[in-house]
Design an enzyme around this catalytic site. Structure first.
Site, PDB file in Angstrom:
ATOM      1  N   PRO A  89       0.807  -1.049   0.031  1.00  0.00           N
ATOM      2  CA  PRO A  89       0.118  -0.197  -0.159  1.00  0.00           C
ATOM      3  C   PRO A  89       0.806   1.379  -0.035  1.00  0.00           C
ATOM      4  O   PRO A  89       0.336   2.290  -0.299  1.00  0.00           O
ATOM      5  CB  PRO A  89      -0.845  -0.158   1.431  1.00  0.00           C
ATOM      6  N   GLU A 116       2.610  -7.967   8.693  1.00  0.00           N
ATOM      7  CA  GLU A 116       2.757  -6.249   8.543  1.00  0.00           C
ATOM      8  C   GLU A 116       3.470  -5.895   7.363  1.00  0.00           C
ATOM      9  O   GLU A 116       3.712  -4.634   7.245  1.00  0.00           O
ATOM     10  CB  GLU A 116       3.184  -5.909   9.850  1.00  0.00           C
TER      11      GLU A 116
HETATM   12  N1  LIG Z   1      -2.933  -2.551  -1.341  1.00  0.00           N
HETATM   13  C1  LIG Z   1      -1.677  -3.286  -1.848  1.00  0.00           C
HETATM   14  N2  LIG Z   1      -1.413  -3.056  -3.123  1.00  0.00           N
HETATM   15  O1  LIG Z   1      -0.200  -4.073  -3.220  1.00  0.00           O
HETATM   16  N3  LIG Z   1      -0.112  -4.692  -2.034  1.00  0.00           N
HETATM   17  C2  LIG Z   1      -0.953  -4.077  -1.196  1.00  0.00           C
HETATM   18  C3  LIG Z   1      -1.220  -4.733   0.317  1.00  0.00           C
HETATM   19  O2  LIG Z   1      -2.268  -4.459   0.822  1.00  0.00           O
HETATM   20  N4  LIG Z   1      -0.582  -5.555   0.753  1.00  0.00           N
HETATM   21  C4  LIG Z   1      -0.571  -6.396   2.193  1.00  0.00           C
HETATM   22  C5  LIG Z   1      -0.226  -5.007   2.967  1.00  0.00           C
HETATM   23  C6  LIG Z   1       0.404  -5.862   4.146  1.00  0.00           C
HETATM   24  C7  LIG Z   1       0.621  -7.384   3.790  1.00  0.00           C
HETATM   25  O3  LIG Z   1       1.913  -7.661   3.719  1.00  0.00           O
HETATM   26  C8  LIG Z   1       0.449  -7.308   2.399  1.00  0.00           C
END
Ligand SMILES: Nc1nonc1C(=O)N[C@@H]1CC[C@H](O)C1
Length: 246
Positions: A89, A116
């Protein structure tokens, strides 16, 4: 194009190579997908891939070394240059323009976090760019990686047949797509717009463009810059506004 994916759930990504356009791209040799599990690179009896965050707080953080070892193994598997992308994110928004850039590369290496996230030192040392598929939090980066795989796969030459052409997709020209209709012409849910039945290709093209402009203006004002419109597009928008005022 070769895509390597670092993930605790490699089978998740392997499923991308089975269905639809992406599966066909793999069958046609346009794309190869390879999964690498950092747990296979973890040391010790428990093969740990995560640990508690320094500074306290909830959740776990993925360890550097298993991920780094998996990254190195993936890089060494093919001599071509590779771009390493961490899905998170905190990344730059994934856009169709970025998809086009990525689709033109020989190799991609997609790093999927869980928990996390991953130790920041690994991002700083090994990641070329962070990308986000949206402002929300997933349980893992695998769905984001699958989005990247799908979006770049369909842009590989020969992946789509004419009926599925990517050229008129949403965002290909920076605007949302127009509405689409198919049989039956009349249905209890409504009828097909007359212009689409007219056989007049010029009128149909103008109607579709007008719909695309209006949809973008109404639904995604963040993507719509009226000052940047062509003269023809301005005329279509003026015509639509005049029709609305009638
Ligand atoms: N929105 C997104 N765009 O790409 N990846 C995410 C996403 O939420 N990743 C997660 C955050 C913590 C966990 O590790 C994976």
């Amino acid at each position: 194009m070769r895509i390597d994916v670092i993930s605790l759930f490699p089978d998740f990504i392997a499923q991308c190579a089975v269905f639809g356009v992406t599966g066909r791209a793999v069958e046609r040799g346009l794309l190869s997908l390879h999964g690498w599990n950092p747990r296979d690179h973890a040391q010790g009896n428990y093969r740990r891939v995560d640990d508690r965050p320094f500074g306290g707080g909830p959740g776990m953080v993925m360890l550097i070394d298993p991920l780094r070892s998996a990254l190195n193994a993936a890089r060494a598997a093919d001599p071509r240059p590779v771009r390493t992308i961490y899905l998170s994110p905190q990344g730059a928004p994934l856009t169709q323009a970025k998809v086009h850039e990525l689709a033109g590369r020989e190799r991609l290496l997609l790093l999927c976090g869980r928990y996390e996230g991953i130790d920041e030192r690994l991002i700083a040392a090994e990641v070329d760019e962070e990308l986000s598929i949206g402002d929300y939090v997933l349980s893992g980066g695998e769905l984001a990686a699958a989005v990247v795989v799908d979006a770049v796969a369909r842009l590989q030459e020969g992946a789509l047949n004419d009926a599925e052409s990517a050229v008129q997709d949403s965002f290909e020209d920076g605007f949302l797509d127009c509405p689409h209709y198919t049989r039956p012409v009349s249905h209890e849910l409504g009828s097909v717009p007359d212009v689409l039945m007219s056989g007049n290709h010029g009128d149909i093209a103008r109607w579709r463009r007008q719909q695309s402009l209006v949809r973008t203006m109404r639904r995604r004002p963040d993507l719509f810059d009226e000052s940047a419109l062509s003269k023809a597009d301005r005329k279509l928008l003026e015509q639509w506004r005049a029709e609305q005022a009638e």
